[in-house]
Enzyme design. Structure first.
Site, PDB file in Angstrom:
ATOM      1  N   CYS A  65       1.091  -0.715  -0.140  1.00 53.69           N
ATOM      2  CA  CYS A  65      -0.280   0.095  -0.110  1.00 53.69           C
ATOM      3  C   CYS A  65       0.266   1.593  -0.407  1.00 53.69           C
ATOM      4  CB  CYS A  65      -0.561   0.543   1.114  1.00 53.69           C
ATOM      5  SG  CYS A  65      -1.845   1.092   1.121  1.00 53.69           S
ATOM      6  N   CYS A  69       0.100   4.335   7.011  1.00 54.03           N
ATOM      7  CA  CYS A  69      -0.391   4.211   8.397  1.00 54.03           C
ATOM      8  C   CYS A  69      -0.038   3.209   9.335  1.00 54.03           C
ATOM      9  CB  CYS A  69      -1.710   4.154   7.763  1.00 54.03           C
ATOM     10  SG  CYS A  69      -3.218   4.591   7.100  1.00 54.03           S
ATOM     11  N   CYS A  72      -0.681  -0.281  10.380  1.00 57.86           N
ATOM     12  CA  CYS A  72      -0.557  -0.994   9.413  1.00 57.86           C
ATOM     13  C   CYS A  72       0.396  -1.910   8.794  1.00 57.86           C
ATOM     14  CB  CYS A  72      -1.490  -1.103   8.104  1.00 57.86           C
ATOM     15  SG  CYS A  72      -1.942  -1.509   6.400  1.00 57.86           S
ATOM     16  N   CYS A 109     -16.967  -9.042   4.226  1.00 57.72           N
ATOM     17  CA  CYS A 109     -16.193  -7.981   3.900  1.00 57.72           C
ATOM     18  C   CYS A 109     -15.302  -8.151   3.025  1.00 57.72           C
ATOM     19  CB  CYS A 109     -15.832  -7.631   4.852  1.00 57.72           C
ATOM     20  SG  CYS A 109     -17.290  -6.910   6.327  1.00 57.72           S
ATOM     21  N   CYS A 142     -20.169  -6.068   2.909  1.00 58.41           N
ATOM     22  CA  CYS A 142     -19.552  -5.017   2.879  1.00 58.41           C
ATOM     23  C   CYS A 142     -17.956  -4.768   1.753  1.00 58.41           C
ATOM     24  CB  CYS A 142     -19.534  -4.777   4.590  1.00 58.41           C
ATOM     25  SG  CYS A 142     -18.265  -3.142   4.874  1.00 58.41           S
ATOM     26  N   CYS A 202     -20.405   2.175   7.672  1.00 57.48           N
ATOM     27  CA  CYS A 202     -20.226   1.554   8.947  1.00 57.48           C
ATOM     28  C   CYS A 202     -18.722   2.612   9.029  1.00 57.48           C
ATOM     29  CB  CYS A 202     -19.374  -0.012   7.844  1.00 57.48           C
ATOM     30  SG  CYS A 202     -18.177  -0.373   9.291  1.00 57.48           S
ATOM     31  N   ARG A 272     -19.442  -3.494  16.441  1.00 56.00           N
ATOM     32  CA  ARG A 272     -18.324  -5.111  16.563  1.00 56.00           C
ATOM     33  C   ARG A 272     -17.272  -5.205  16.963  1.00 56.00           C
ATOM     34  NH1 ARG A 272     -17.401  -4.305  10.422  1.00 56.00           N
ATOM     35  NH2 ARG A 272     -20.072  -4.605  10.083  1.00 56.00           N
TER      36      ARG A 272
END
Length: 353
Positions: A65, A69, A72, A109, A142, A202, A272
């Site tokens: 990626c 972040c 991550c 998801c 999702c 979400c 969740r």
């Protein structure tokens, strides 16, 4: 139960949010932990009974990626030895989804690393949704692909996606401390796009990144203003090879207080229990079910979760039941909240201004 907790329960049952001082008191230990959990459990039972919704993650594209972040393992510069691969096929995703549905999952998801999808990526997801729905037409799909561009949310909704997931992760004030390649406002904008397209919003958080109690409250307030239908609560998985790889500050008590606070802020919303629950809650996971009404089943994006059979046994042992496909997750329509106008223009009464 003390006056503070009595007040929080009463407010939550009326769908009113806590005051800032009340929220900080919950996090700060002003009340005994079991009393806090019992108060949150009363709210959870009112809106969701003993049902636990199961969700599963399919990592469509892993690693590499360009975003930075700090939490991550897929981030730019990550030294974590995770799986790295390009897009899996729609057929492979459908097979994984089918196994999850047979194991009790109600929501699938579809997640892909990256700043945001290109139009070819949206096409891949459209095809994947079609493949999943062929054998499991009622499963909720999702999608979580990062920042959306104009028109992409509409395409996903038309393809049959039920929801779009994009966490705010931490408070706006400290967002730049964990990510510099996009902003808090970017994330808010994507969620608004998704909601405007008819996708169920979400959005949740990751805790254990050095945030203060005030940061947690600020984030809860920001999330509530976005009016999400589901709020994933993640606890940092400190991957070696990431900037936050040495943070192990969470305790089971801290996690439970955060979950209780989010139940008070989101009384009738799907809260969740998500990533990191196994390593931070440990033997107190069953207690967390009295606050959260939804969990992820099985593995996460780049880390393994506990076996699904253990999750199902935990749910049963704690006195809960797995929510069926035919059951409605969120509470039904509240017509008592709709007030027909009886004043202002066309009447003899002044308007509400």
């Amino acid at each position: 139960m003390t006056t503070l907790l009595d007040d929080l329960v009463s407010k939550a049952l009326r769908r009113e949010r806590p005051t800032r001082s009340e929220a900080l008191a919950v996090l700060g230990g002003a009340e005994e932990l079991l009393d806090v959990v019992a108060a949150g459990a009363k709210v959870r039972r009112e809106f969701f009974g003993k049902r636990v919704k199961l969700n599963t993650i399919i990592n469509m594209k892993s690693g590499l990626c360009p975003e930075d972040c700090s939490y991550c393992s897929q981030r730019l510069g990550s030294a974590t030895e995770i799986l790295k691969y390009s897009w899996i096929t729609p057929e492979a995703a459908a097979d994984t989804a089918d196994a999850a549905v047979r194991a009790g999952a109600k929501r699938v998801c579809l997640v892909a690393s990256g700043r945001g999808p290109g139009n070819r990526d949206i096409t891949r997801i459209e095809t994947t949704i079609e493949a999943i729905k062929k054998d499991n037409p009622h499963v909720e799909v999702c999608v979580c692909l990062g920042l959306l561009s104009d028109g992409q949310a509409e395409r996903l909704a038309k393809a049959g996606a039920h929801a779009y997931s994009h966490n705010l992760n931490t408070s706006e004030e400290r967002y730049a401390d964990i990510c510099t390649t996009h902003t808090f406002a970017d994330r808010v904008d994507t969620l608004k796009q998704a909601g405007a397209a008819g996708l169920s919003p979400c959005s949740g958080a990751i805790f254990g990144m050095g945030e203060s109690d005030s940061d947690i409250v600020d984030l809860a307030v920001a999330l509530r203003e976005l009016d999400p239908d589901s709020v994933p609560v993640n606890f940092l998985i400190p991957f070696e090879g990431t900037p936050l790889g040495q943070r192990w500050e969470l305790t089971p008590e801290r996690c439970l207080r955060i979950l209780a606070l989010f139940r008070f802020y989101f009384p009738d919303v799907e809260v969740r229990l998500a990533g990191g629950r196994e390593i931070h809650l440990r033997g107190m996971q069953p207690l967390a079910l009295h606050l959260a009404n939804s969990i992820f089943l099985g593995d996460y994006l780049t880390s393994e979760g506990q076996p699904g059979e253990d999750d199902r046994q935990m749910i049963a042992d704690a006195g809960f039941v797995v929510e069926g496909v035919e059951e409605q997750t969120l509470p039904g329509a509240r017509h008592d909240l709709v007030a027909v106008r009886r004043r202002g223009a066309g009447t003899g009464l002044p308007s509400n201004t």
